[in-house]
Design a protein around this motif. Sequence first.
Motif, short mmCIF file in Angstrom:
data_model
loop_
_atom_site.label_atom_id
_atom_site.label_comp_id
_atom_site.label_asym_id
_atom_site.label_seq_id
_atom_site.Cartn_x
_atom_site.Cartn_y
_atom_site.Cartn_z
N LEU A 96 0.84 -1.20 0.00
CA LEU A 96 0.00 0.00 0.00
C LEU A 96 0.87 1.25 0.00
CD1 LEU A 96 -2.68 1.55 0.31
CD2 LEU A 96 -2.52 1.15 2.77
N LEU A 97 1.90 1.28 0.84
CA LEU A 97 2.76 2.45 0.93
C LEU A 97 3.50 2.73 -0.37
CD1 LEU A 97 4.26 1.95 4.52
CD2 LEU A 97 2.49 3.58 3.82
N ASN A 98 3.79 1.67 -1.13
CA ASN A 98 4.50 1.86 -2.39
C ASN A 98 3.74 2.75 -3.37
OD1 ASN A 98 6.63 0.28 -1.56
ND2 ASN A 98 5.91 -1.59 -2.56
N GLY A 99 2.42 2.79 -3.22
CA GLY A 99 1.61 3.60 -4.13
C GLY A 99 1.32 5.00 -3.61
N ILE A 100 1.87 5.35 -2.44
CA ILE A 100 1.59 6.65 -1.83
C ILE A 100 2.70 7.64 -2.16
CG2 ILE A 100 1.19 7.87 0.35
CD1 ILE A 100 -1.01 5.86 -0.47
N LYS A 101 2.34 8.72 -2.84
CA LYS A 101 3.31 9.76 -3.21
C LYS A 101 3.10 11.06 -2.44
CE LYS A 101 4.80 6.85 -6.27
NZ LYS A 101 6.01 6.06 -5.97
N GLY A 102 1.85 11.30 -2.01
CA GLY A 102 1.52 12.56 -1.36
C GLY A 102 1.39 12.42 0.15
N PRO A 103 0.78 13.40 0.81
CA PRO A 103 0.71 13.43 2.28
C PRO A 103 -0.11 12.28 2.87
CG PRO A 103 0.22 15.59 1.33
CD PRO A 103 0.22 14.62 0.20
N ILE A 104 0.28 11.91 4.09
CA ILE A 104 -0.42 10.89 4.87
C ILE A 104 -0.93 11.53 6.16
CG2 ILE A 104 -0.13 8.75 6.21
CD1 ILE A 104 2.08 7.94 4.24
N LEU A 105 -2.15 11.19 6.56
CA LEU A 105 -2.70 11.64 7.84
C LEU A 105 -2.81 10.46 8.78
CD1 LEU A 105 -4.01 13.76 9.69
CD2 LEU A 105 -6.22 13.13 8.68
N ASP A 106 -2.19 10.58 9.96
CA ASP A 106 -2.35 9.60 11.03
C ASP A 106 -3.37 10.18 12.01
OD1 ASP A 106 -2.01 7.45 12.72
OD2 ASP A 106 -0.17 8.20 13.63
N ALA A 107 -4.61 9.72 11.91
CA ALA A 107 -5.70 10.26 12.72
C ALA A 107 -5.76 9.53 14.06
CB ALA A 107 -7.03 10.10 11.98
N GLY A 108 -5.63 10.28 15.16
CA GLY A 108 -5.51 9.67 16.47
C GLY A 108 -4.10 9.17 16.67
N THR A 109 -3.14 10.05 16.40
CA THR A 109 -1.73 9.65 16.33
C THR A 109 -1.13 9.27 17.67
OG1 THR A 109 0.41 10.33 15.39
CG2 THR A 109 -0.84 12.03 16.56
#
Length: 236
Positions: free
Chosen positions: A32-45
Motif C-alpha cells: 500500500l505504501l509503495n503507491g503513496i506519493k503525497g501526504p499521509i494523515l495519522d488520525a488519532g496519532t
Amino acid sequence: MPKNIAQQNIEYWQSYKSGKIPTVPLAPPQELLNGIKGPILDAGTGDGVLAENLALKGFMVYGIDIAKNIISENVNRNSRVNYSVQNMSDKTNFPDGFFDLVIFRFTLTNIHQESWSKLGEETFRILKPGGKIWLLEPLVSESYKTRYELAANFVADRNCAYIFYDKSLARKINTKEDLKKAISDKKVSRIVKHYTLDELSQIFGKFKMVGNKLIKITSPSGFNLNTLEGIFEKSS
C-alpha cells in the motif's frame, strides 16, 4: 452516567502522559505504501510512533489527536511530522483532497454512533480521488459478549464495553449491579466501541473496500479481540 460518551473519552485521553499511550505495533502494508506519493494523515496519532516511522521513510506525514498534552510533547521533539490538535469527528483545517492516505489505528474504537456521519464526510473531503484509508479497528468479539451485554444497560450504542482504570476489574464485574457501582465509584475510564463490518461500511459508505484481513489481537485486559485490517478507496 453524568457525562456523554464522547466527553468521557476525551477527558480520559487528555489526562494521558506522553510515553504511556498504548499502541499496536502494526503499520500499513508496504504494498500500500509503495503507491503513496503525497501526504499521509495519522488520525488519532497518540505518541506519534507510527507517524514518526513513516516520516523517517520519507513520507510527508501529518498527525492529529484530541489530546492537547500529547500533541504538545510530540511537537517539542522537533519532529518531521506536522502535529496538530484536531478531531476527525469535526471539520479539520486541511484543504479538500489533500491526502493520499488516511490512517485509523484503534481510533474509531473511541468514536461512537453520533459522530459517524461527520467522520465519514470529513474523511471523504480531505482525501484525493483515488486516495485510500488504512484502518486497524476492533470488530465484535465473542470474548467480549458479557461486557457488551452489561454495557447495553447503560449505553444505547451496540457492542460497547466499559474500560476500567484497574484492568483486573474487566473480569470481576459480571452483573448490572457490579457495573453500576463501578460507574458510581468512578472506576470507569472510558467506553469503547467494537464494530461490525456493516457499521464500518456505513461510516465509509462513499468508499469502496478494496482489501480486508481479519487478525487477532490481545487487549490490555487480556481478552482476544477480532481486528479488521481494511483498505478503503475513494473513487477517482
